[in-house]
Structures are given as C-alpha cells and as structure tokens.
Design a protein around this motif. Structure first.
Motif, mmCIF file in Angstrom:
data_model
loop_
_atom_site.group_PDB
_atom_site.id
_atom_site.type_symbol
_atom_site.label_atom_id
_atom_site.label_comp_id
_atom_site.label_asym_id
_atom_site.label_seq_id
_atom_site.Cartn_x
_atom_site.Cartn_y
_atom_site.Cartn_z
ATOM 1 N N ARG A 1 -16.370 -3.558 -9.040
ATOM 2 C CA ARG A 1 -15.125 -4.334 -9.083
ATOM 3 C C ARG A 1 -14.822 -4.760 -7.652
ATOM 4 N NH1 ARG A 1 -12.852 -3.799 -14.531
ATOM 5 N NH2 ARG A 1 -11.325 -5.213 -13.666
ATOM 6 N N SER A 2 -14.279 -5.962 -7.499
ATOM 7 C CA SER A 2 -13.987 -6.452 -6.153
ATOM 8 C C SER A 2 -12.692 -7.237 -6.149
ATOM 9 C CB SER A 2 -15.132 -7.333 -5.653
ATOM 10 O OG SER A 2 -15.247 -8.494 -6.457
ATOM 11 N N GLU A 3 -12.114 -7.348 -4.952
ATOM 12 C CA GLU A 3 -10.894 -8.138 -4.807
ATOM 13 C C GLU A 3 -10.728 -8.590 -3.368
ATOM 14 O OE1 GLU A 3 -7.707 -5.812 -6.389
ATOM 15 O OE2 GLU A 3 -8.349 -4.020 -5.356
ATOM 16 N N LYS A 4 -9.932 -9.641 -3.219
ATOM 17 C CA LYS A 4 -9.630 -10.189 -1.903
ATOM 18 C C LYS A 4 -8.139 -9.993 -1.669
ATOM 19 C CE LYS A 4 -13.425 -13.462 -1.777
ATOM 20 N NZ LYS A 4 -13.860 -14.775 -1.333
ATOM 21 N N VAL A 5 -7.834 -8.850 -1.050
ATOM 22 C CA VAL A 5 -6.439 -8.474 -0.815
ATOM 23 C C VAL A 5 -6.401 -7.493 0.353
ATOM 24 C CG1 VAL A 5 -6.531 -6.596 -2.502
ATOM 25 C CG2 VAL A 5 -4.336 -7.621 -1.960
ATOM 26 N N SER A 6 -5.321 -7.481 1.095
ATOM 27 C CA SER A 6 -5.197 -6.598 2.246
ATOM 28 C C SER A 6 -5.305 -5.134 1.843
ATOM 29 C CB SER A 6 -3.847 -6.835 2.935
ATOM 30 O OG SER A 6 -3.640 -5.856 3.936
ATOM 31 N N VAL B 1 -5.722 6.498 1.573
ATOM 32 C CA VAL B 1 -7.089 6.984 1.352
ATOM 33 C C VAL B 1 -7.057 8.371 0.710
ATOM 34 C CG1 VAL B 1 -9.194 7.771 2.513
ATOM 35 C CG2 VAL B 1 -8.168 5.581 3.154
ATOM 36 N N LEU B 2 -6.232 9.256 1.260
ATOM 37 C CA LEU B 2 -6.160 10.614 0.718
ATOM 38 C C LEU B 2 -5.581 10.619 -0.697
ATOM 39 C CD1 LEU B 2 -5.104 12.622 3.896
ATOM 40 C CD2 LEU B 2 -7.378 12.397 2.883
ATOM 41 N N ASN B 3 -4.618 9.734 -0.963
ATOM 42 C CA ASN B 3 -4.061 9.641 -2.325
ATOM 43 C C ASN B 3 -5.115 9.151 -3.319
ATOM 44 O OD1 ASN B 3 -1.533 10.588 -1.632
ATOM 45 N ND2 ASN B 3 -0.639 8.557 -1.399
ATOM 46 N N ILE B 4 -5.924 8.181 -2.901
ATOM 47 C CA ILE B 4 -6.986 7.663 -3.771
ATOM 48 C C ILE B 4 -8.000 8.770 -4.067
ATOM 49 C CG2 ILE B 4 -8.949 6.061 -3.871
ATOM 50 C CD1 ILE B 4 -7.086 4.098 -2.222
ATOM 51 N N ILE B 5 -8.382 9.499 -3.026
ATOM 52 C CA ILE B 5 -9.315 10.612 -3.220
ATOM 53 C C ILE B 5 -8.709 11.652 -4.153
ATOM 54 C CG2 ILE B 5 -10.446 12.560 -2.048
ATOM 55 C CD1 ILE B 5 -10.820 10.632 0.373
ATOM 56 N N HIS B 6 -7.434 11.955 -3.948
ATOM 57 C CA HIS B 6 -6.740 12.936 -4.799
ATOM 58 C C HIS B 6 -6.714 12.472 -6.260
ATOM 59 C CE1 HIS B 6 -3.882 16.019 -5.960
ATOM 60 N NE2 HIS B 6 -3.137 15.073 -6.507
ATOM 61 N N GLU B 7 -6.404 11.202 -6.481
ATOM 62 C CA GLU B 7 -6.367 10.673 -7.854
ATOM 63 C C GLU B 7 -7.741 10.758 -8.510
ATOM 64 O OE1 GLU B 7 -4.317 6.863 -8.263
ATOM 65 O OE2 GLU B 7 -3.087 7.433 -6.534
ATOM 66 N N GLY C 1 -18.681 0.888 -8.196
ATOM 67 C CA GLY C 1 -18.505 0.355 -6.857
ATOM 68 C C GLY C 1 -17.197 -0.394 -6.719
ATOM 69 N N TYR C 2 -16.636 -0.345 -5.529
ATOM 70 C CA TYR C 2 -15.420 -1.096 -5.219
ATOM 71 C C TYR C 2 -15.628 -1.813 -3.893
ATOM 72 C CZ TYR C 2 -10.633 -2.179 -3.836
ATOM 73 O OH TYR C 2 -9.489 -2.834 -3.422
ATOM 74 N N ALA C 3 -15.463 -3.136 -3.915
ATOM 75 C CA ALA C 3 -15.602 -3.953 -2.708
ATOM 76 C C ALA C 3 -14.284 -4.672 -2.464
ATOM 77 C CB ALA C 3 -16.730 -4.968 -2.885
ATOM 78 N N ARG C 4 -13.927 -4.813 -1.181
ATOM 79 C CA ARG C 4 -12.673 -5.485 -0.843
ATOM 80 C C ARG C 4 -12.798 -6.182 0.497
ATOM 81 N NH1 ARG C 4 -8.870 -4.983 2.556
ATOM 82 N NH2 ARG C 4 -9.666 -3.012 3.367
ATOM 83 N N VAL C 5 -12.229 -7.383 0.574
ATOM 84 C CA VAL C 5 -12.015 -8.064 1.841
ATOM 85 C C VAL C 5 -10.541 -8.422 1.897
ATOM 86 C CG1 VAL C 5 -14.366 -8.944 2.176
ATOM 87 C CG2 VAL C 5 -12.721 -10.297 0.867
ATOM 88 N N SER C 6 -10.045 -8.707 3.095
ATOM 89 C CA SER C 6 -8.609 -8.894 3.271
ATOM 90 C C SER C 6 -8.090 -10.278 2.916
ATOM 91 C CB SER C 6 -8.221 -8.572 4.717
ATOM 92 O OG SER C 6 -8.529 -7.240 5.005
ATOM 93 N N THR C 7 -8.920 -11.302 3.097
ATOM 94 C CA THR C 7 -8.430 -12.663 2.869
ATOM 95 C C THR C 7 -9.387 -13.444 1.974
ATOM 96 O OG1 THR C 7 -9.539 -13.531 4.838
ATOM 97 C CG2 THR C 7 -7.281 -12.737 5.125
ATOM 98 N N THR D 1 -7.466 -0.329 -11.588
ATOM 99 C CA THR D 1 -8.240 -0.300 -12.832
ATOM 100 C C THR D 1 -9.331 0.763 -12.759
ATOM 101 O OG1 THR D 1 -7.805 -2.645 -13.227
ATOM 102 C CG2 THR D 1 -9.692 -1.686 -14.378
ATOM 103 N N ILE D 2 -10.041 0.792 -11.637
ATOM 104 C CA ILE D 2 -11.096 1.795 -11.466
ATOM 105 C C ILE D 2 -10.507 3.198 -11.571
ATOM 106 C CG2 ILE D 2 -12.707 2.831 -9.810
ATOM 107 C CD1 ILE D 2 -13.210 -0.028 -8.740
ATOM 108 N N LEU D 3 -9.424 3.433 -10.846
ATOM 109 C CA LEU D 3 -8.834 4.771 -10.828
ATOM 110 C C LEU D 3 -8.358 5.203 -12.219
ATOM 111 C CD1 LEU D 3 -6.899 4.597 -7.445
ATOM 112 C CD2 LEU D 3 -8.967 5.915 -7.944
ATOM 113 N N GLN D 4 -7.851 4.261 -13.001
ATOM 114 C CA GLN D 4 -7.373 4.595 -14.348
ATOM 115 C C GLN D 4 -8.513 4.957 -15.296
ATOM 116 O OE1 GLN D 4 -4.962 1.390 -15.797
ATOM 117 N NE2 GLN D 4 -3.463 1.605 -14.158
ATOM 118 N N PHE D 5 -9.691 4.394 -15.061
ATOM 119 C CA PHE D 5 -10.792 4.587 -15.996
ATOM 120 C C PHE D 5 -11.863 5.565 -15.525
ATOM 121 C CE2 PHE D 5 -8.845 0.714 -17.525
ATOM 122 C CZ PHE D 5 -8.805 0.959 -18.889
#
Length: 181
Positions: A32-37, A75-81, A5-11, A49-53
């Motif tokens: 994995r989660s992060e607070k970033v735009s 989004v399309l690049n992430i899906i492609h990776e 799972g990947y969770a993200r908020v902007s601030t 990190t998720i994409l690498q592993f």
C-alpha cells in the motif's frame, strides 16, 4: 502470515517507484502506498488500512523508518498497534525488526533520529525563507495548480468534483482555489 509493504512520500510530485520495487523484491504480497506528509498520522488512510487488517504473524515492512513516521511517538504508536495484533514491523534500511528486544531499542532510537531530522529540515527551511525575505527574493511557495484554469472550468459549468478530476487534485484544493477569486 503475510508481508505487507507500506511506501510513502511527502508530496504528490515525489516518486514512489524505488520504495515499491524494494518492497516487492522483499516478497511483500500486498503493498500500500500514499503521497502524504509523515509529520503526523492525519490523512494517512493507507497506513490505517494496513494497521486495521494486520493479523497475528503478519509483518509490516517499510523501506526506511522515516517512511513510517517522522515523530518518535507516532512510530512507537504504530509499532505498538502492530504488536497488539501480534504482528511485527520490519525496516529494511537499516535492517531492523521488532521480532526481538534489540529491535525495539533500535526502532526507538531510529524514531528519535527521524524526529530530530524533521526538526532540522524545518529549521533550515525557516532560515532559508527568512534570508530570502530579507533579500526581497521570497515570493511564497510555487503554485501547484493553475488557479485561472479552475475558475475558467467553474465558469464553463463544471462542478468541484469534475474540476478536481480534470486538474488531478482534490475537491478541497478546488474549493481553496475558487475561494481566492
């Protein structure tokens, strides 16, 4: 095969709880989660990190597509990776997966909608700021950290790392606060 799972908020003042609970309920063994735009991939260490592993058969799961990115290209690049690693991407709301061809089409359309939504948000924000400036009510964004406290701590002999830990911010933010004084 793992569901990651990947969770993200902007601030930093936004809450990840709802996304984290949803991903856990969906059976994600790792979240994995992060607070970033999400406006770009810059600074999104947890996503990288998720994409690498990712391994063949793994599944990257997000609550909504805009948590993955606000740019169609990103989004399309992430899906492609993910696909290069023979892994899948699944969005929970609305439920779409890259396991089938129709999922690719829907992901592309949703990515375009997320990008358009980001543009609308920026336009509304810009219009609101211009209107507030015209009325003399705009004073800039709210200060997130006490600049005077940073200066005070520096005067007491604390270094940037110690100040950052004490104030709950990054060293770079400390450098910026100290450079304004």
């Amino acid at each position: 095969m793992a569901r990651i799972g990947y969770a993200r908020v902007s601030t930093t003042d936004q809450d990840l709880t709802v996304q984290l609970e949803r991903l856990a309920a969906e059976g994600c063994s790792v979240v994995r989660s992060e607070k970033v735009s999400g406006g770009s991939r810059d600074g999104r260490v947890e996503l990288e990190t998720i994409l690498q592993f990712l391994r063949p058969g793994d599944e990257l799961v997000v609550a909504r597509l805009d948590r993955l990115g606000r740019s169609t290209r990103d989004v399309l690049n992430i899906i492609h990776e993910a696909e290069e690693r023979r892994a899948f991407v699944t969005v929970l709301d609305p439920h779409v997966s890259t396991r089938g061809e129709m999922g690719h089409l829907v992901m592309t359309v949703l990515g375009m909608v997320a990008q358009m939504e980001r543009r609308f948000i920026k336009e509304r924000q810009r219009d609101g700021i211009e209107r507030a400036k015209a009325e003399g009510a705009y004073k800039g964004g709210k200060a997130r950290f006490d600049h005077a406290l940073a200066v005070q701590l520096k005067g007491q002999g604390f270094g940037p790392s110690a100040i950052a830990r004490r104030m709950g911010c990054s060293r770079m933010q400390v450098y910026r606060m100290l450079s304004k004084n």
